[in-house]
Design a protein around this motif. Structure first.
Motif, PDB file in Angstrom:
ATOM      1  N   ASN A 164       0.816  -1.226   0.000  1.00 19.86           N
ATOM      2  CA  ASN A 164       0.000   0.000   0.000  1.00 19.86           C
ATOM      3  C   ASN A 164       0.840   1.263   0.000  1.00 19.86           C
ATOM      4  O   ASN A 164       0.344   2.347  -0.322  1.00 19.86           O
ATOM      5  CB  ASN A 164      -0.937   0.001   1.208  1.00 19.86           C
ATOM      6  CG  ASN A 164      -2.064  -1.023   1.052  1.00 19.86           C
ATOM      7  OD1 ASN A 164      -2.416  -1.406  -0.073  1.00 19.86           O
ATOM      8  ND2 ASN A 164      -2.614  -1.493   2.163  1.00 19.86           N
ATOM      9  N   LEU A 165       2.118   1.127   0.369  1.00 17.53           N
ATOM     10  CA  LEU A 165       3.003   2.298   0.368  1.00 17.53           C
ATOM     11  C   LEU A 165       3.428   2.675  -1.042  1.00 17.53           C
ATOM     12  O   LEU A 165       3.872   3.802  -1.274  1.00 17.53           O
ATOM     13  CB  LEU A 165       4.251   1.998   1.211  1.00 17.53           C
ATOM     14  CG  LEU A 165       4.040   1.734   2.702  1.00 17.53           C
ATOM     15  CD1 LEU A 165       5.362   1.358   3.363  1.00 17.53           C
ATOM     16  CD2 LEU A 165       3.433   2.967   3.383  1.00 17.53           C
ATOM     17  N   GLN A 166       3.326   1.719  -1.952  1.00 22.38           N
ATOM     18  CA  GLN A 166       3.705   1.954  -3.350  1.00 22.38           C
ATOM     19  C   GLN A 166       5.144   2.478  -3.451  1.00 22.38           C
ATOM     20  O   GLN A 166       5.422   3.509  -4.071  1.00 22.38           O
ATOM     21  CB  GLN A 166       2.731   2.928  -4.023  1.00 22.38           C
ATOM     22  CG  GLN A 166       1.310   2.377  -4.110  1.00 22.38           C
ATOM     23  CD  GLN A 166       0.354   3.303  -4.823  1.00 22.38           C
ATOM     24  OE1 GLN A 166       0.572   4.517  -4.892  1.00 22.38           O
ATOM     25  NE2 GLN A 166      -0.718   2.752  -5.357  1.00 22.38           N
ATOM     26  N   LEU A 167       6.070   1.747  -2.822  1.00 21.25           N
ATOM     27  CA  LEU A 167       7.477   2.134  -2.875  1.00 21.25           C
ATOM     28  C   LEU A 167       8.044   1.915  -4.277  1.00 21.25           C
ATOM     29  O   LEU A 167       7.608   1.030  -5.001  1.00 21.25           O
ATOM     30  CB  LEU A 167       8.290   1.307  -1.875  1.00 21.25           C
ATOM     31  CG  LEU A 167       7.915   1.434  -0.394  1.00 21.25           C
ATOM     32  CD1 LEU A 167       8.787   0.497   0.437  1.00 21.25           C
ATOM     33  CD2 LEU A 167       8.062   2.863   0.087  1.00 21.25           C
ATOM     34  N   THR A 168       9.008   2.738  -4.624  1.00 30.12           N
ATOM     35  CA  THR A 168       9.651   2.586  -5.926  1.00 30.12           C
ATOM     36  C   THR A 168      10.643   1.424  -5.876  1.00 30.12           C
ATOM     37  O   THR A 168      11.043   0.947  -4.805  1.00 30.12           O
ATOM     38  CB  THR A 168      10.402   3.862  -6.324  1.00 30.12           C
ATOM     39  OG1 THR A 168      11.491   4.051  -5.396  1.00 30.12           O
ATOM     40  CG2 THR A 168       9.480   5.077  -6.276  1.00 30.12           C
ATOM     41  N   GLU A 169      11.060   1.012  -7.058  1.00 29.59           N
ATOM     42  CA  GLU A 169      12.030  -0.070  -7.144  1.00 29.59           C
ATOM     43  C   GLU A 169      13.334   0.317  -6.464  1.00 29.59           C
ATOM     44  O   GLU A 169      13.975  -0.502  -5.770  1.00 29.59           O
ATOM     45  CB  GLU A 169      12.294  -0.413  -8.614  1.00 29.59           C
ATOM     46  CG  GLU A 169      13.242  -1.596  -8.808  1.00 29.59           C
ATOM     47  CD  GLU A 169      13.423  -1.962 -10.286  1.00 29.59           C
ATOM     48  OE1 GLU A 169      14.374  -2.708 -10.581  1.00 29.59           O
ATOM     49  OE2 GLU A 169      12.609  -1.491 -11.115  1.00 29.59           O
ATOM     50  N   ALA A 170      13.728   1.572  -6.606  1.00 27.29           N
ATOM     51  CA  ALA A 170      14.974   2.047  -5.984  1.00 27.29           C
ATOM     52  C   ALA A 170      14.865   2.006  -4.468  1.00 27.29           C
ATOM     53  O   ALA A 170      15.833   1.650  -3.768  1.00 27.29           O
ATOM     54  CB  ALA A 170      15.287   3.463  -6.455  1.00 27.29           C
ATOM     55  N   GLN A 171      13.703   2.364  -3.925  1.00 25.30           N
ATOM     56  CA  GLN A 171      13.516   2.329  -2.473  1.00 25.30           C
ATOM     57  C   GLN A 171      13.586   0.895  -1.934  1.00 25.30           C
ATOM     58  O   GLN A 171      14.219   0.625  -0.915  1.00 25.30           O
ATOM     59  CB  GLN A 171      12.168   2.962  -2.101  1.00 25.30           C
ATOM     60  CG  GLN A 171      12.119   4.472  -2.268  1.00 25.30           C
ATOM     61  CD  GLN A 171      10.723   5.019  -2.009  1.00 25.30           C
ATOM     62  OE1 GLN A 171       9.753   4.533  -2.609  1.00 25.30           O
ATOM     63  NE2 GLN A 171      10.632   6.002  -1.132  1.00 25.30           N
ATOM     64  N   VAL A 172      12.934  -0.021  -2.648  1.00 29.14           N
ATOM     65  CA  VAL A 172      12.941  -1.423  -2.225  1.00 29.14           C
ATOM     66  C   VAL A 172      14.358  -1.984  -2.259  1.00 29.14           C
ATOM     67  O   VAL A 172      14.800  -2.681  -1.327  1.00 29.14           O
ATOM     68  CB  VAL A 172      12.006  -2.267  -3.119  1.00 29.14           C
ATOM     69  CG1 VAL A 172      12.154  -3.747  -2.783  1.00 29.14           C
ATOM     70  CG2 VAL A 172      10.553  -1.820  -2.939  1.00 29.14           C
ATOM     71  N   ASP A 173      15.103  -1.657  -3.333  1.00 29.28           N
ATOM     72  CA  ASP A 173      16.484  -2.140  -3.437  1.00 29.28           C
ATOM     73  C   ASP A 173      17.345  -1.594  -2.307  1.00 29.28           C
ATOM     74  O   ASP A 173      18.190  -2.318  -1.736  1.00 29.28           O
ATOM     75  CB  ASP A 173      17.086  -1.726  -4.784  1.00 29.28           C
ATOM     76  CG  ASP A 173      16.496  -2.512  -5.943  1.00 29.28           C
ATOM     77  OD1 ASP A 173      15.878  -3.578  -5.683  1.00 29.28           O
ATOM     78  OD2 ASP A 173      16.644  -2.082  -7.100  1.00 29.28           O
TER      79      ASP A 173
ATOM     80  N   ALA B  45       5.972   5.651   6.289  1.00 29.30           N
ATOM     81  CA  ALA B  45       6.334   4.319   5.791  1.00 29.30           C
ATOM     82  C   ALA B  45       7.259   3.568   6.758  1.00 29.30           C
ATOM     83  O   ALA B  45       7.493   2.371   6.581  1.00 29.30           O
ATOM     84  CB  ALA B  45       7.017   4.425   4.431  1.00 29.30           C
ATOM     85  N   VAL B  46       7.778   4.270   7.765  1.00 29.37           N
ATOM     86  CA  VAL B  46       8.757   3.646   8.661  1.00 29.37           C
ATOM     87  C   VAL B  46       8.165   2.431   9.370  1.00 29.37           C
ATOM     88  O   VAL B  46       8.774   1.356   9.425  1.00 29.37           O
ATOM     89  CB  VAL B  46       9.280   4.661   9.691  1.00 29.37           C
ATOM     90  CG1 VAL B  46      10.168   3.954  10.727  1.00 29.37           C
ATOM     91  CG2 VAL B  46      10.085   5.751   8.993  1.00 29.37           C
ATOM     92  N   SER B  47       6.978   2.559   9.925  1.00 32.08           N
ATOM     93  CA  SER B  47       6.377   1.445  10.680  1.00 32.08           C
ATOM     94  C   SER B  47       6.105   0.223   9.796  1.00 32.08           C
ATOM     95  O   SER B  47       6.527  -0.891  10.139  1.00 32.08           O
ATOM     96  CB  SER B  47       5.086   1.898  11.371  1.00 32.08           C
ATOM     97  OG  SER B  47       4.522   0.828  12.113  1.00 32.08           O
ATOM     98  N   PRO B  48       5.414   0.372   8.630  1.00 31.63           N
ATOM     99  CA  PRO B  48       5.188  -0.798   7.774  1.00 31.63           C
ATOM    100  C   PRO B  48       6.494  -1.438   7.282  1.00 31.63           C
ATOM    101  O   PRO B  48       6.613  -2.664   7.237  1.00 31.63           O
ATOM    102  CB  PRO B  48       4.378  -0.246   6.601  1.00 31.63           C
ATOM    103  CG  PRO B  48       3.738   0.976   7.125  1.00 31.63           C
ATOM    104  CD  PRO B  48       4.703   1.557   8.107  1.00 31.63           C
ATOM    105  N   VAL B  49       7.482  -0.595   6.932  1.00 28.96           N
ATOM    106  CA  VAL B  49       8.740  -1.126   6.415  1.00 28.96           C
ATOM    107  C   VAL B  49       9.492  -1.913   7.495  1.00 28.96           C
ATOM    108  O   VAL B  49       9.984  -3.025   7.256  1.00 28.96           O
ATOM    109  CB  VAL B  49       9.629   0.011   5.876  1.00 28.96           C
ATOM    110  CG1 VAL B  49      11.060  -0.495   5.623  1.00 28.96           C
ATOM    111  CG2 VAL B  49       9.052   0.554   4.575  1.00 28.96           C
TER     112      VAL B  49
END
Length: 466
Positions: free
Chosen positions: A191-200, A270-274
């Motif tokens: 649901n945060l819709q993080l970018t590929e760069a953020q996930v990496d 996004a800190v808590s979900p991540v």
């Protein structure tokens, strides 16, 4: 009473090829005895008067150990026992109790020389009885000692296998339950819709810490301080399940520095979900690691059993590294060592050459000596066992030292004698060190023992060349 004739003696399997004239001579020069049920025929230590042939009845041979009776064998009709031609027996090694009224034909020992010089076939038959008796008796006692050793090892091995097996089962069940919760955490992350760069970036930081391995062991106070430091920063970002996350992150070596690194790549919301998703990965990693370690422990024990029994190789001599068998034996006895609070020091010279040996037999030597050392240290509630390998002239020396009470001078010369034991009934057959001596002789080596209170060393010397 049964009338004993030459024809009757020929029904005895060992005497069936002996000429009737020689058997009749044997009868004519023998004495007939009758022993009533419940009586004692002879006791251990009694002089052996001659060669006995059981005509009728039954009796049992037994050893007396610590006021308990250990039965060895039963004498039936047609059994041949006692002194035999060329035997070195002078005294009975066991006692004999009559179970049924017994009739015995006894050929006196004083006439053995006449037998040997005048009656070849009869002498030959009785010598064959003696060699068979020695072979069967030795085989029986070796098997008995092996079974007793196996019983000692199996108790500890069962415990050692049960612990990691239970850990695997618990870990698998916990992992299954944990994985059922993963979709909810993953949904919150999506649901945060993080970018590929953020996930990496998040993955890179997380796996970098995981691959570094766990931090050095911490005391309770240090661990509590690190957990509190993480809690402070997690509370700052209103992270759910903060305590659980903080404790798991401390276990993996995460610090507030890593939290800030995560924070640079994501918004505050996004800190808590991540971090909850990262915590899910850490929990999974921990469970899988626990299962892997438990499975590895089982594999190590199975390898030790395989090496200890040498079941994957033939019965011939082979060139072996002596340390493999010593380590396998220590692994097999690990539970008993730990239970006795015994510290083990391995002074192994791994540069030693291989020796030509029967690996399974040598493992039996190490088991008997080390097990005896453990038992000797048991009354102290703790102990120190040292296993040393080194060269001694042209021989490879294995020294096994314990800091138990030592062996008294009165019994030191008897410890390698058959049936001699200071252990309680059920804990020893008195054949362990006798078998050790037999196996070492089989390898053309020799053994020695030096003992004083607090320092007993058994040394096994094995020649390097056949």
């Amino acid at each position: 009473m049964t009338t004993v004739t030459a024809d009757w003696l020929q029904t005895v399997d060992a005497l069936k090829e002996v000429p009737v004239s020689q058997l009749q001579w044997f009868i004519d020069n023998s004495e007939h005895h009758h022993y009533p049920v419940g009586s004692t025929w002879f006791k251990a230590g009694d002089a052996v008067p001659g060669t006995h042939i059981v005509i009728s009845g039954r009796a049992k041979l037994y050893l007396q150990q610590h006021n308990d009776m250990v039965e060895l064998m039963t004498l039936e009709p047609q059994s041949i026992t006692g002194y035999l031609p060329f035997s070195r027996m002078t005294k009975a090694a066991a006692s004999c109790e009559i179970m049924e009224d017994m009739q015995v034909l006894t050929f006196p020992r004083e006439k053995i020389d006449d037998l040997i010089h005048q009656h070849f076939e009869l002498t030959q038959a009785l010598v064959h009885v003696m060699t068979s008796r020695v072979r069967d008796f030795t085989s029986l006692q070796q098997q008995s000692e092996k079974m007793m050793a196996l019983g000692k090892l199996s108790a500890g091995l069962t415990h050692e296998l049960n612990n990691p097996a239970s850990a695997v089962l618990r870990g698998a069940r916990s992992l299954k339950q944990h994985l059922q919760l993963v979709p909810d955490v993953f949904k919150a992350l999506m649901n945060l819709q993080l970018t590929e760069a953020q996930v990496d970036a998040i993955n890179c930081i997380m796996f970098e810490v995981i691959h570094q391995g766990p931090p050095p062991p911490m005391g309770m106070l240090e661990r509590s301080d690190k957990t509190d430091e993480l809690l402070d920063i997690l509370d700052k970002y209103k992270v759910e399940n903060a305590m659980d996350i903080a404790e798991n992150m401390v276990d993996f070596g995460f610090s507030e520095v890593h939290i800030e690194q995560f924070r640079k790549h994501i918004a505050d919301k996004a800190v808590s979900p991540v971090l909850n998703w990262i915590n899910t990965n850490l929990v999974t990693e921990k469970m899988v690691t626990d299962i892997e370690e438990a499975a590895s422990r089982i594999s190590k024990l199975v390898d030790s059993v395989k090496s200890f029994t040498h079941m994957d190789q033939g019965q011939d001599k082979s060139w072996i590294d002596i340390h493999t068998g010593l380590q396998s034996t220590l692994n097999m006895l690990e539970y008993k060592l730990r239970k006795g609070n015994i510290e083990v020091t391995r002074n192994f010279d791994t540069s030693l050459p291989q020796v030509s040996a029967f690996a399974g037999e040598l493992n039996q030597v190490w088991t008997n000596i080390i097990d005896n050392a453990i038992d000797a240290m048991e009354p102290n509630g703790k102990g120190h066992l040292t296993v040393t390998t080194a060269m001694d002239g042209k021989c490879l020396a294995v020294k096994i030292t314990d800091n138990g009470p030592g062996i008294s001078p009165e019994i030191k010369d008897k410890i390698f004698d058959p049936f001699f034991t200071t252990k309680d009934i059920g804990k020893g057959t008195g054949m362990g060190l006798d078998i050790v001596a037999q196996i070492i002789r089989h390898h053309r080596g020799h053994q020695k023992v030096n003992s004083e209170p607090g320092n007993t060393t058994f040394t096994v010397l094995l020649p390097l060349h056949d």
